[in-house]
Design a protein around this motif. Structure first.
Motif, PDB file in Angstrom:
ATOM      1  N   TRP A   1     -11.808  -3.726  -6.932  1.00 17.86           N
ATOM      2  CA  TRP A   1     -10.617  -3.837  -6.027  1.00 17.86           C
ATOM      3  C   TRP A   1     -11.422  -3.434  -4.406  1.00 17.86           C
ATOM      4  O   TRP A   1     -10.884  -3.979  -3.654  1.00 17.86           O
ATOM      5  CB  TRP A   1      -9.337  -3.092  -6.298  1.00 17.86           C
ATOM      6  CG  TRP A   1      -9.595  -1.706  -5.939  1.00 17.86           C
ATOM      7  CD1 TRP A   1      -9.434  -0.887  -4.818  1.00 17.86           C
ATOM      8  CD2 TRP A   1     -10.195  -0.506  -7.172  1.00 17.86           C
ATOM      9  NE1 TRP A   1      -9.779   0.564  -4.892  1.00 17.86           N
ATOM     10  CE2 TRP A   1     -10.209   0.445  -6.245  1.00 17.86           C
ATOM     11  CE3 TRP A   1     -10.461  -0.797  -8.345  1.00 17.86           C
ATOM     12  CZ2 TRP A   1     -10.636   1.934  -6.925  1.00 17.86           C
ATOM     13  CZ3 TRP A   1     -11.083   0.316  -8.858  1.00 17.86           C
ATOM     14  CH2 TRP A   1     -11.183   1.632  -8.160  1.00 17.86           C
ATOM     15  N   TRP A   2     -12.387  -2.407  -4.542  1.00 16.84           N
ATOM     16  CA  TRP A   2     -12.945  -1.971  -3.331  1.00 16.84           C
ATOM     17  C   TRP A   2     -13.729  -3.355  -2.726  1.00 16.84           C
ATOM     18  O   TRP A   2     -13.504  -3.816  -1.669  1.00 16.84           O
ATOM     19  CB  TRP A   2     -13.705  -0.763  -3.643  1.00 16.84           C
ATOM     20  CG  TRP A   2     -13.861  -0.315  -2.128  1.00 16.84           C
ATOM     21  CD1 TRP A   2     -12.673   0.131  -1.263  1.00 16.84           C
ATOM     22  CD2 TRP A   2     -15.100   0.047  -1.641  1.00 16.84           C
ATOM     23  NE1 TRP A   2     -13.448   0.868  -0.123  1.00 16.84           N
ATOM     24  CE2 TRP A   2     -14.794   0.785  -0.428  1.00 16.84           C
ATOM     25  CE3 TRP A   2     -16.276  -0.233  -1.964  1.00 16.84           C
ATOM     26  CZ2 TRP A   2     -15.888   1.122   0.511  1.00 16.84           C
ATOM     27  CZ3 TRP A   2     -17.486   0.080  -1.099  1.00 16.84           C
ATOM     28  CH2 TRP A   2     -16.955   0.921   0.084  1.00 16.84           C
TER      29      TRP A   2
ATOM     30  N   ILE B   1     -11.240  -5.588  -1.253  1.00 17.14           N
ATOM     31  CA  ILE B   1     -10.731  -5.224  -0.053  1.00 17.14           C
ATOM     32  C   ILE B   1     -11.550  -5.508   1.004  1.00 17.14           C
ATOM     33  O   ILE B   1     -11.521  -5.866   2.147  1.00 17.14           O
ATOM     34  CB  ILE B   1     -10.295  -3.437  -0.086  1.00 17.14           C
ATOM     35  CG1 ILE B   1      -9.117  -3.565  -0.963  1.00 17.14           C
ATOM     36  CG2 ILE B   1     -10.073  -3.124   1.362  1.00 17.14           C
ATOM     37  CD1 ILE B   1      -8.483  -2.089  -1.227  1.00 17.14           C
TER      38      ILE B   1
ATOM     39  N   ILE C   1      -6.915  -6.063 -11.715  1.00 15.12           N
ATOM     40  CA  ILE C   1      -6.994  -5.390 -10.191  1.00 15.12           C
ATOM     41  C   ILE C   1      -7.347  -6.461  -8.842  1.00 15.12           C
ATOM     42  O   ILE C   1      -6.760  -6.275  -7.875  1.00 15.12           O
ATOM     43  CB  ILE C   1      -8.228  -4.318 -10.224  1.00 15.12           C
ATOM     44  CG1 ILE C   1      -7.460  -3.217 -11.133  1.00 15.12           C
ATOM     45  CG2 ILE C   1      -8.287  -3.842  -8.856  1.00 15.12           C
ATOM     46  CD1 ILE C   1      -8.194  -1.966 -10.827  1.00 15.12           C
TER      47      ILE C   1
ATOM     48  N   THR D   1      -4.479  -8.228  -8.229  1.00 18.50           N
ATOM     49  CA  THR D   1      -3.325  -7.286  -7.387  1.00 18.50           C
ATOM     50  C   THR D   1      -3.663  -7.434  -6.106  1.00 18.50           C
ATOM     51  O   THR D   1      -2.975  -7.387  -4.850  1.00 18.50           O
ATOM     52  CB  THR D   1      -3.641  -5.969  -7.834  1.00 18.50           C
ATOM     53  OG1 THR D   1      -3.166  -5.977  -9.256  1.00 18.50           O
ATOM     54  CG2 THR D   1      -2.466  -5.206  -7.231  1.00 18.50           C
ATOM     55  N   VAL D   2      -5.218  -7.368  -5.692  1.00 20.13           N
ATOM     56  CA  VAL D   2      -5.702  -7.124  -4.382  1.00 20.13           C
ATOM     57  C   VAL D   2      -5.455  -8.483  -3.628  1.00 20.13           C
ATOM     58  O   VAL D   2      -5.079  -8.410  -2.467  1.00 20.13           O
ATOM     59  CB  VAL D   2      -7.185  -6.909  -4.444  1.00 20.13           C
ATOM     60  CG1 VAL D   2      -7.638  -7.068  -2.915  1.00 20.13           C
ATOM     61  CG2 VAL D   2      -7.505  -5.590  -4.896  1.00 20.13           C
TER      62      VAL D   2
ATOM     63  N   GLN E   1      -3.172 -10.733  -4.465  1.00 21.04           N
ATOM     64  CA  GLN E   1      -1.758 -11.387  -4.710  1.00 21.04           C
ATOM     65  C   GLN E   1      -1.995 -12.570  -5.389  1.00 21.04           C
ATOM     66  O   GLN E   1      -1.203 -13.590  -5.147  1.00 21.04           O
ATOM     67  CB  GLN E   1      -1.254 -11.607  -3.495  1.00 21.04           C
ATOM     68  CG  GLN E   1      -0.894 -10.189  -2.965  1.00 21.04           C
ATOM     69  CD  GLN E   1      -0.432 -10.264  -1.435  1.00 21.04           C
ATOM     70  OE1 GLN E   1      -0.103 -11.373  -1.001  1.00 21.04           O
ATOM     71  NE2 GLN E   1      -0.662  -9.150  -0.785  1.00 21.04           N
TER      72      GLN E   1
ATOM     73  N   PHE F   1      -5.008   3.050  -8.180  1.00 19.61           N
ATOM     74  CA  PHE F   1      -4.704   1.761  -7.304  1.00 19.61           C
ATOM     75  C   PHE F   1      -3.637   0.986  -7.810  1.00 19.61           C
ATOM     76  O   PHE F   1      -2.897   0.334  -6.933  1.00 19.61           O
ATOM     77  CB  PHE F   1      -6.103   1.204  -7.171  1.00 19.61           C
ATOM     78  CG  PHE F   1      -5.753   0.003  -6.542  1.00 19.61           C
ATOM     79  CD1 PHE F   1      -6.067   0.116  -5.074  1.00 19.61           C
ATOM     80  CD2 PHE F   1      -5.839  -1.392  -6.877  1.00 19.61           C
ATOM     81  CE1 PHE F   1      -6.044  -1.005  -4.197  1.00 19.61           C
ATOM     82  CE2 PHE F   1      -5.684  -2.414  -5.922  1.00 19.61           C
ATOM     83  CZ  PHE F   1      -5.754  -2.260  -4.606  1.00 19.61           C
ATOM     84  N   LEU F   2      -3.223   0.849  -8.906  1.00 18.18           N
ATOM     85  CA  LEU F   2      -2.200   0.314  -9.682  1.00 18.18           C
ATOM     86  C   LEU F   2      -0.758   1.021  -9.520  1.00 18.18           C
ATOM     87  O   LEU F   2       0.113   0.474  -9.939  1.00 18.18           O
ATOM     88  CB  LEU F   2      -2.443  -0.196 -11.012  1.00 18.18           C
ATOM     89  CG  LEU F   2      -3.555  -1.287 -11.156  1.00 18.18           C
ATOM     90  CD1 LEU F   2      -3.620  -1.239 -12.608  1.00 18.18           C
ATOM     91  CD2 LEU F   2      -3.062  -2.587 -10.557  1.00 18.18           C
TER      92      LEU F   2
ATOM     93  N   PHE G   1      -3.419   0.460   0.906  1.00 18.01           N
ATOM     94  CA  PHE G   1      -3.195  -1.010   0.725  1.00 18.01           C
ATOM     95  C   PHE G   1      -1.986  -1.355   0.705  1.00 18.01           C
ATOM     96  O   PHE G   1      -1.565  -2.402   1.154  1.00 18.01           O
ATOM     97  CB  PHE G   1      -4.106  -1.350  -0.651  1.00 18.01           C
ATOM     98  CG  PHE G   1      -4.227  -2.748  -1.168  1.00 18.01           C
ATOM     99  CD1 PHE G   1      -4.908  -3.502  -0.694  1.00 18.01           C
ATOM    100  CD2 PHE G   1      -2.893  -3.085  -2.142  1.00 18.01           C
ATOM    101  CE1 PHE G   1      -4.923  -4.819  -0.854  1.00 18.01           C
ATOM    102  CE2 PHE G   1      -3.029  -4.379  -2.358  1.00 18.01           C
ATOM    103  CZ  PHE G   1      -3.838  -5.296  -1.845  1.00 18.01           C
TER     104      PHE G   1
ATOM    105  N   VAL H   1      -4.875  -3.269   4.810  1.00 16.34           N
ATOM    106  CA  VAL H   1      -5.707  -4.262   5.064  1.00 16.34           C
ATOM    107  C   VAL H   1      -5.709  -5.328   6.154  1.00 16.34           C
ATOM    108  O   VAL H   1      -6.710  -5.818   6.793  1.00 16.34           O
ATOM    109  CB  VAL H   1      -6.013  -4.712   3.378  1.00 16.34           C
ATOM    110  CG1 VAL H   1      -7.390  -5.740   3.562  1.00 16.34           C
ATOM    111  CG2 VAL H   1      -6.289  -3.681   2.549  1.00 16.34           C
TER     112      VAL H   1
END
Lengths: 348, 480
Positions: free
Chosen positions: A174-175, A178, A291, A294-295, A297, B415-416, B434, B439
């Protein structure tokens, strides 16, 4: 016959895995009392509809109360709520398998349904699309780079690849995502922040496809960065090990051209163990996908997890945990078959 | 023993291992520092307590950001007065005056102004009065605010103590009376009629520290004097501490989040937690994995089959969905950190079991084991005296290799949104950043550092594991 038998044994193990996960879910739900809560919610919803019908027919409040109580008992019995949780295990297993887990409180499907099954089925293809694309790309890249690096151990390319795979292993997916959003979406404005299509999505098929590609670029790259490191590393190590075998030396001594030695004597032999290692890494890609979605969407099952955790939808979480296990087991089964094709030794 | 020393030399010879060990030392030193200096209930008492961070600016970048921007942003200033700057008696009144004079030469307005009073004591029935003045570089002086300390309750005996447990904090730039004062100032000196509510919309700090220019306000640079005057009606009047805060646009080493929390403090606290999760999980996992592997390989028979079947099933379960499920379901009753660690252990040990077992099978056939069996050594003795030492180096390498995956798994769960709410971890800081849209607005100081630290911790162990690999797997060594 031998091939079928081997496949059959693998299939049995994997079915065992699904059953084990199912039982584990159901037992944990039973012990913590969550299954009672969920079933009651479904039963009460049905009861509410019946109550409205009864209220129209029966005018006497006392009789109405008794009739409703009667109905309630019947429905609770039908759902097995009058029995302890362990007596309901078979029933719950079937429920989880068919996603018959009632309705969500707030989360809706794209078409507006609040049935758990509808929401899940709608999102499954999106996840599969994202993950398979990313795995395919990292497999091709990883094999090409890994073999190339293994032929020149200790070279600068080798060192760069080693460092890269170490970083790729340590980088949380996820990082990376981001950072990509920061650089390519926020700073350069090259790619969208997330989602799968622009709003509203283009009508024309080609434009729609290009829009999808544009939206998928960042999430797919994120997953590839996370996955390709282990492909390179595993390929390199196994090819290096195989290259030291005596039969490779013998092939070289016979004066075979290096390209033939590499293709027939090294890569052919190294392929099955590489695949084994990749199979073991499959679970990691599933986690990465949850993940990454999620980041970005991405409207798949992974981002659904995030929403479900946030809005405390326990029935969605159960269904998702189960479907991820099934997807994983299915993917694993396909790889096992591939393995049998690649390695003649396991066929008999 | 010499084998061990050789292995150590071999390990130390590579640059990768030296780097890994150096990073590990850094991790441990910071963790020890944090454990020694932070209170244990840091998460609940400070981190998740908005009142504790009330005097900080919200969502501002770190101070060193000024080196990279064209705009010079004002730093955060907290001025504590334990003694008044001036005390004078006037017609039976005691006047305590607190003066803070500062040169404001920045391109942005301060983010806010606030004043807090602590431990106010007085003994007259009439409570002290507090006035706040701002003298501006253009020689305009405004009385921003006037209020009185809460008076004595019926039956309360002198001396009266006020604001002892919690300070009386006044956010000057958010106060309606201040809007009125500033509105009057604009009318008097600039001939502008701007209603108090409009001052609030523009931002009181812009009006107080700026002058009208075009459609808006521009910063008025120069020397400002912020004065707090406490007028008491008796000689005992005393203020324990008076704090003035000129809210900055940059803060500390890591900036702040939208609650004003100092991110550096939270990030530091993440060090020992990451190490705890990593080491505890990997140690217990490898111990269980090694024991089951040795038993499975040496005992054979039904025990072996049982362990192998169980391992096979567990290894085929995707970890993250199961972790999410268990943390979600059990996390309400048991602290989530422990649930995460327990589940990680429960689902990771078989990956070690299945690699240790074939090694043990090989060792079982060796002559020294046969000799031990021949002299009648008990099985447990053989397993742990003769077989375990043979696989120990490999097991140790696996322990190191496991550590980052545990750290990464906890970060992923945090994170979730499944992190342990009682303590901040890197994953949680990243997640709050986040989730609050950091972001998309570009709060890089909030989102990048926690990820960087997770990578840093994970890389440390990956490097050590890479350095250990040629030691444990001699075949790779030959290639060099």
């Amino acid at each position: 016959m031998g091939v079928l038998r081997t496949i059959g044994i693998r299939a049995l193990t994997l079915i065992g895995v699904v059953i084990a996960v199912l039982l584990m879910l159901v037992i944990v739900l039973g012990v913590t009392g969550l299954s009672d809560k969920m079933l009651k919610a479904i039963a009460d919803q049905i009861l509410m509809e019946i109550r409205q019908g009864l209220a129209r027919e029966i005018k006497d409040p006392e009789a109405l109360k008794a009739a409703i109580e009667q109905q309630r008992m019947e429905i609770y019995a039908a759902f097995g709520l009058d029995k302890p949780w362990y007596a309901r295990i078979p029933d719950m297993v079937v429920r989880v398998m068919t996603f018959d887990l009632g309705y969500t409180r707030t989360i809706k499907s794209f078409t507006g349904s609040q049935r758990v099954a509808d929401i899940i089925w709608e999102r499954l293809p999106n996840t599969i699309l994202l993950v398979t694309t990313a795995i395919a790309i990292s497999a091709v890249l990883g094999l090409i780079i890994g073999v190339k690096v293994a032929t020149r151990p200790g070279s600068r390319l080798d060192r760069v690849a080693s460092y890269f795979s170490a970083i790729s292993f340590a980088l949380p997916t996820w990082w990376t995502g981001i950072i990509f959003i920061f650089v390519f979406a926020f700073y350069f404005r090259l790619f969208p922040f997330g989602g799968m299509y622009s709003a509203p999505p283009p009508e024309e098929p080609l434009a729609r496809f290009l829009d999808l590609l544009w939206h998928a670029a960042l999430p797919v790259t994120t997953l590839v960065v996370a996955l390709v490191g282990s492909w390179i590393y595993v390929t390199r190590t196994i090819v290096l090990n195989t290259a030291q075998e005596d039969f490779v030396a013998a092939a070289r001594a016979k004066g075979l051209p290096e390209s033939v030695v590499r293709r027939r004597y090294i890569i052919r032999v190294a392929a099955p163990p590489i695949l084994t290692n990749i199979v073991l890494g499959l679970a990691g890609s599933i986690g990465g996908a949850i993940i990454t979605e999620t980041v970005f969407q991405w409207p798949g099952m992974g981002s659904l997890y995030y929403q479900a955790i946030f809005s405390l939808e326990e029935n969605l979480i159960i269904a998702l945990t189960f479907i991820f296990t099934v997807v994983y087991v299915a993917a694993r089964f396909i790889l096992e078959i591939l393995y049998i094709v690649l390695d003649p030794r396991v066929r008999y | 023993m010499s084998v061990g020393r050789d292995a150590l030399r071999e390990f130390w010879a590579s640059k990768v291992s030296k780097m890994g060990v150096a990073l590990l030392v850094l991790l441990v030193v910071v963790s020890v520092y944090v454990v020694l200096t932070y209170p244990l209930d840091f998460g609940l008492r400070y981190w998740n307590n908005p009142a504790y961070w009330a005097d900080n600016p919200k969502a501002v970048p770190p101070e060193w950001w000024n080196l990279f921007t064209d705009k010079k942003l004002p730093p955060h200033v907290i001025k504590d007065f334990h003694e008044p700057s001036d005390v004078r008696d006037q017609r039976g009144r005691r006047i305590l005056e607190y003066v803070y004079s500062f040169d404001f030469q920045y391109d942005e307005f301060p983010s806010f102004l606030s004043i807090s009073l602590n431990n106010v004591t007085f003994s007259s029935r009439r409570p002290p009065r507090v006035e706040i003045f701002l003298d501006r570089p253009d020689n305009i002086s405004v009385r921003l605010l006037r209020f009185t300390v809460t008076g004595p309750r019926p039956g309360e005996e002198a001396p009266y103590f006020r604001y002892v447990e919690a300070p009386n904090r006044v956010r000057i730039t958010g106060d309606k009376n201040v809007f009125s004062a500033l509105s009057a100032m604009l009318k008097k000196y600039y001939g502008l009629s701007i209603r108090p509510s409009e001052v609030g919309e523009i931002g009181a700090e812009k009006v107080a520290f700026g002058e009208p220019s075009g459609d808006g306000f521009k910063v008025l640079r120069g020397r400002y004097v912020l004065r707090a005057v406490v007028t008491g009606y008796d000689e005992d009047v005393d203020v324990g501490m008076l704090r003035m805060v000129v809210g900055g646009r940059v803060y500390g080493f890591s900036g702040t989040d939208t609650l004003g929390r100092d991110l550096a403090v939270g990030l530091l606290f993440g060090f020992p937690i990451a190490l705890l999760i990593g080491f505890l999980t990997s140690t217990v996992t490898t111990i269980i994995g090694a024991i089951t592997g040795v038993i499975s390989g040496y005992m054979g028979g039904k025990v072996d089959t049982g362990i192998q079947r169980l391992s096979d099933i567990i290894l085929n379960i995707p970890l993250l969905p199961i972790l999410i499920f268990f943390t979600f379901v059990l996390g309400t009753e048991i602290p989530r950190l422990w649930v995460i660690i327990a589940i990680l252990i429960a689902f990771s040990w078989p990956s070690l079991t299945i690699v240790v077992r074939p090694m043990v099978l090989q060792i079982r056939e060796s002559q020294f084991v046969e000799a031990a069996v021949a002299i009648g050594a008990p099985r447990l003795w053989i397993m742990f005296r003769h077989i375990f030492p043979q696989v120990a180096p490999f097991v140790f390498a696996q322990l190191i290799f496991f550590t980052p995956s545990a750290i990464l798994a906890e970060a992923a769960l945090s994170f979730l949104g499944l992190g342990d709410p009682s303590m901040p971890t890197w994953g949680q800081i990243l997640e709050t950043g986040f989730r609050s849209g950091g972001v998309y607005i570009g709060y890089w100081w909030w989102v990048l550092p926690p990820g960087l630290l997770i990578v840093f911790a994970a890389i440390t162990f990956v490097l050590i594991a890479l350095g250990l690999e040629p030691v444990v797997n001699p075949r790779l060594r030959r290639m060099k």
